[in-house]
Design a protein around this motif. Structure first.
Motif, short mmCIF file in Angstrom:
data_model
loop_
_atom_site.label_atom_id
_atom_site.label_comp_id
_atom_site.label_asym_id
_atom_site.label_seq_id
_atom_site.Cartn_x
_atom_site.Cartn_y
_atom_site.Cartn_z
N SER A 11 0.87 -1.17 0.00
CA SER A 11 0.00 0.00 0.00
C SER A 11 0.91 1.23 0.00
N THR A 12 0.65 2.18 -0.87
CA THR A 12 1.52 3.37 -0.90
C THR A 12 1.37 4.18 0.39
N ASN A 13 0.18 4.16 1.00
CA ASN A 13 0.03 4.85 2.29
C ASN A 13 0.94 4.22 3.34
N THR A 14 0.93 2.89 3.39
CA THR A 14 1.76 2.19 4.39
C THR A 14 3.24 2.43 4.09
N GLY A 39 -3.88 -2.81 -1.15
CA GLY A 39 -4.35 -1.43 -1.09
C GLY A 39 -5.44 -1.30 -0.03
N ARG A 40 -5.38 -0.21 0.71
CA ARG A 40 -6.34 -0.03 1.80
C ARG A 40 -7.36 1.06 1.47
N GLY A 41 -8.60 0.84 1.94
CA GLY A 41 -9.68 1.80 1.71
C GLY A 41 -10.18 2.38 3.02
N GLN A 42 -11.21 3.20 2.92
CA GLN A 42 -11.81 3.78 4.13
C GLN A 42 -12.45 2.68 4.97
N MET A 43 -12.56 2.97 6.24
CA MET A 43 -13.21 2.09 7.22
C MET A 43 -12.70 0.64 7.11
N ASN A 46 -10.77 -2.65 1.56
CA ASN A 46 -9.65 -2.87 0.63
C ASN A 46 -9.79 -1.95 -0.56
N TRP A 47 -8.69 -1.75 -1.26
CA TRP A 47 -8.75 -1.02 -2.53
C TRP A 47 -7.99 -1.87 -3.54
N CYS A 48 -8.74 -2.58 -4.37
CA CYS A 48 -8.12 -3.51 -5.33
C CYS A 48 -8.37 -3.00 -6.73
N THR A 56 -2.48 4.83 -8.24
CA THR A 56 -2.54 4.60 -6.79
C THR A 56 -1.29 5.27 -6.23
N PHE A 57 -1.51 6.35 -5.48
CA PHE A 57 -0.36 7.10 -4.96
C PHE A 57 -0.70 7.78 -3.63
N SER A 58 0.37 8.14 -2.93
CA SER A 58 0.19 8.82 -1.64
C SER A 58 1.13 10.01 -1.56
N VAL A 59 0.67 11.03 -0.84
CA VAL A 59 1.45 12.27 -0.71
C VAL A 59 1.63 12.57 0.76
N ASN A 100 -15.72 11.78 0.77
CA ASN A 100 -14.70 12.11 -0.22
C ASN A 100 -14.53 11.09 -1.35
N ASP A 101 -15.63 10.55 -1.83
CA ASP A 101 -15.53 9.73 -3.04
C ASP A 101 -15.77 10.64 -4.24
N ILE A 102 -15.10 10.36 -5.32
CA ILE A 102 -15.37 11.15 -6.52
C ILE A 102 -16.16 10.27 -7.48
N HIS A 107 -21.33 6.28 -10.73
CA HIS A 107 -20.19 5.37 -10.50
C HIS A 107 -19.08 6.06 -9.71
N LYS A 108 -18.48 5.28 -8.81
CA LYS A 108 -17.32 5.80 -8.08
C LYS A 108 -16.08 5.61 -8.96
N ILE A 109 -15.33 6.70 -9.15
CA ILE A 109 -14.12 6.57 -9.96
C ILE A 109 -12.86 6.86 -9.17
N CYS A 110 -13.04 7.40 -7.96
CA CYS A 110 -11.84 7.70 -7.16
C CYS A 110 -12.16 7.62 -5.67
N GLY A 111 -11.22 7.04 -4.91
CA GLY A 111 -11.35 6.98 -3.46
C GLY A 111 -10.15 7.64 -2.81
N ILE A 112 -10.38 8.20 -1.63
CA ILE A 112 -9.32 8.95 -0.93
C ILE A 112 -9.21 8.44 0.51
N LEU A 113 -7.98 8.21 0.94
CA LEU A 113 -7.75 7.77 2.33
C LEU A 113 -6.69 8.68 2.95
N ILE A 114 -7.13 9.50 3.92
CA ILE A 114 -6.21 10.44 4.56
C ILE A 114 -5.88 9.92 5.95
N ILE A 130 -4.54 8.44 -2.71
CA ILE A 130 -5.55 8.61 -3.76
C ILE A 130 -5.53 7.41 -4.71
N GLY A 131 -6.69 6.84 -4.92
CA GLY A 131 -6.83 5.75 -5.88
C GLY A 131 -7.80 6.21 -6.96
N LEU A 132 -7.26 6.46 -8.16
CA LEU A 132 -8.12 6.94 -9.26
C LEU A 132 -8.16 5.87 -10.35
C1 BTN Z 1 -11.78 4.40 -0.31
O1 BTN Z 1 -12.10 3.41 0.35
O2 BTN Z 1 -12.59 4.96 -1.04
C2 BTN Z 1 -10.38 4.96 -0.22
C3 BTN Z 1 -9.46 4.27 -1.16
C4 BTN Z 1 -8.05 4.84 -1.14
C5 BTN Z 1 -7.13 4.07 -2.03
C6 BTN Z 1 -5.76 4.69 -2.12
S1 BTN Z 1 -4.79 3.95 -3.39
C7 BTN Z 1 -3.38 4.79 -2.81
C8 BTN Z 1 -3.43 4.77 -1.30
N1 BTN Z 1 -2.85 3.56 -0.77
C9 BTN Z 1 -3.74 2.79 -0.17
O3 BTN Z 1 -3.51 1.68 0.36
N2 BTN Z 1 -4.95 3.36 -0.21
C10 BTN Z 1 -4.91 4.64 -0.87
#
Ligand code: BTN
Length: 243
Positions: A11-14, A39-43, A46-48, A56-59, A100-102, A107-114, A130-132
């Motif tokens: 996971s880029t966040n990890t 990849g990890r998602g909110q709550m 997973n983000w697959c 899939t990137f993190s800042v 914060n879903d886009i 349809h969901k096209i982007c998820g954000i995990l802060i 950010i996963g777009l």
């Molecule tokens: C969501 O559940 O909507 C949030 C998804 C966030 C996915 C991104 S992909 C890049 C970064 N690394 C992760 O493991 N998760 C976020």
């Protein structure tokens, strides 16, 4: 800005969190992986996504002194940075679904995990993940997900798109750090998914109910006018918008 490109990581966040622990990192260090294996998602979700097709990137953003009670402003600023990038690309019917879903259409096209690192009542730094969904065309088992390609028929250059997202992220965060949270709130509200429209919600413990989304209130809670005309505010864990 420092960009670290990886072929694969869990996971880029990890990855960025671990890197941050090991010492000094420049503000706005970006980690971009072509493939995430966990990849990890909110709550705790997973983000697959399909390797090599999406972003899939993190800042890492330093936020010294930024008050924790303004956290939702940060959330809105990041959502708007993605929104603005996709708006420039003329992606159809985009909106920000609270928190914060886009979305593009339904349809969901982007998820954000802060994720935060906190000192006292203020933030030290945040990791913005950010996963777009960009060039992937099939989302087996997930009919509510889609991608830019599915919406426009265009195959996008991932690196170009990443640079554009980073530019908009820097801009939105600088507006926030200048204390212009109101501007962000206004734009977020103008682009909020299903705002002012009769909608159905599921509450955490089961019952389904109807209401109209009015906007976002204190601490980022969703403000809903219920059928009996009362006004309620809900936390992210309390309700799900059905669509
Ligand atoms: C969501 O559940 O909507 C949030 C998804 C966030 C996915 C991104 S992909 C890049 C970064 N690394 C992760 O493991 N998760 C976020």
């Amino acid at each position: 800005m420092r960009l670290i490109k990886l072929d694969a990581t869990a996971s880029t966040n990890t990855f960025l969190k671990e890197l941050a622990k090991s010492g000094y990192l420049d503000d706005f260090t970006v980690v971009w992986a072509k493939n995430q294996t966990r990849g990890r998602g909110q709550m705790d979700g997973n983000w697959c996504t399909e390797p090599g097709k999406n972003l899939t990137f993190s800042v890492l953003k330093k936020m010294e002194g930024f008050q924790l009670n303004k956290h939702f402003e940060l959330n809105m600023a990041v959502s708007l940075a993605v929104f603005r990038t996709l708006d420039l690309l003329k992606i159809p019917r985009i909106a920000v679904k609270w928190p914060n879903d886009i979305m593009s259409g339904s349809h969901k096209i982007c998820g954000i995990l802060i994720e935060n690192s906190i000192v006292g009542i203020s933030l030290k730094s945040v990791i913005i993940g950010i996963g777009l969904n960009v060039n992937q065309s099939h989302f087996p088992g997930n009919p509510k997900a889609s991608s830019l390609y599915n919406k426009t028929g265009i195959v996008y250059d991932l690196e170009e798109l990443l640079q554009s997202l980073i530019k908009n992220l820097k801009l939105a965060l600088s507006i926030l750090q200048m204390g212009e949270g109101e501007t962000i709130l206004h734009e977020y509200h103008s682009n909020l998914f299903r705002k002012g429209v009769a909608s159905t919600f599921k509450s955490g413990d089961g019952p389904i109910f109807n209401g109209i989304i009015l906007g976002v209130g204190n601490e980022g809670k969703l403000r809903v006018r219920l059928e009996d005309d009362s006004l309620e505010e809900y936390d992210i864990k309390e309700i799900t918008l059905l669509y």
